[in-house]
Design a protein around this motif. Structure first.
Motif, PDB file in Angstrom:
ATOM      1  N   ARG A  64       0.802  -1.228   0.000  1.00 27.37           N
ATOM      2  CA  ARG A  64       0.000   0.000   0.000  1.00 27.37           C
ATOM      3  C   ARG A  64       0.836   1.280   0.000  1.00 27.37           C
ATOM      4  O   ARG A  64       0.354   2.341  -0.340  1.00 27.37           O
ATOM      5  N   HIS A  97       0.848  -0.865  -7.548  1.00 31.69           N
ATOM      6  CA  HIS A  97      -0.213  -0.268  -6.723  1.00 31.69           C
ATOM      7  C   HIS A  97      -0.026   1.237  -6.620  1.00 31.69           C
ATOM      8  O   HIS A  97      -1.005   1.995  -6.613  1.00 31.69           O
ATOM      9  N   LEU A 102      -5.810  -0.334  -7.173  1.00 36.42           N
ATOM     10  CA  LEU A 102      -6.300  -1.701  -7.349  1.00 36.42           C
ATOM     11  C   LEU A 102      -6.977  -1.900  -8.705  1.00 36.42           C
ATOM     12  O   LEU A 102      -7.757  -2.834  -8.870  1.00 36.42           O
ATOM     13  N   TYR A 107      -2.237  -4.236 -13.481  1.00 36.06           N
ATOM     14  CA  TYR A 107      -1.511  -5.447 -13.095  1.00 36.06           C
ATOM     15  C   TYR A 107      -1.391  -6.404 -14.276  1.00 36.06           C
ATOM     16  O   TYR A 107      -0.353  -7.029 -14.474  1.00 36.06           O
TER      17      TYR A 107
END
Length: 163
Positions: A64, A97, A102, A107
């Motif tokens: 995070r 990230h 998200l 990704y």
């Protein structure tokens, strides 16, 4: 009578390199590898996180933030995560990230690019390895018995059928 060796490779033509292949042929092969990779990944760019993505990305608190950096190197202890014991993967996910949160597409795009670069690297290593003069001579000599045996069998059958 001993078998004759394979004929020598053709000399390099204009615009080609020492290996005898032209640069456009290499670019064509790289493009074909890229198209095959894109075809393989085409339907995955919008798919949601599944299986080990949930503990490795969605519930992974260590990706995070980027500071302090040693937090990224500590992988989560949660079982079933693909990042357990793999700090470099965890750093990659943390950087991903930081750029896109998200959002699953980011990704998947990074995953696609990493696999594409790995496949291009493999192509380059194999191409350079197989075009080394010592290896080319060694493997062409090793293939001689197979090539000439099959030719002898074919010719021998033709001769027998004539008699």
């Amino acid at each position: 009578m001993p078998a004759a060796p394979f004929p020598a490779p053709l000399p390099a033509g204009p615009g080609s390199r020492a290996g005898g292949d032209t640069p456009w042929l290499v670019w064509l092969a790289l493009g074909a590898i890229g198209m095959a990779a894109l075809a393989a990944y085409a339907n995955c760019f919008a798919t949601p996180f599944v299986f080990d993505d949930l503990p490795g990305i969605v519930r992974n608190a260590t990706i995070r933030h980027l500071w302090p950096p040693w937090d990224m190197l500590r992988t989560p202890a949660e079982g079933g995560s693909a990042t357990v014991g793999r700090p470099l993967v965890n750093v990659s996910l943390a950087l991903n990230h930081a750029v896109g949160g998200l959002d699953v597409r980011g990704y998947h795009v990074v995953n696609f690019l990493l696999h594409l670069l790995a496949s291009w690297t493999l192509f380059g290593v194999v191409r350079r390895t197989l075009t080394q003069p010592g290896l080319r001579e060694r493997f062409s000599t090793a293939a001689l018995p197979l090539a000439f045996r099959s030719e002898e069998r074919r010719v021998g059958k033709e001769c027998r059928s004539r008699w």
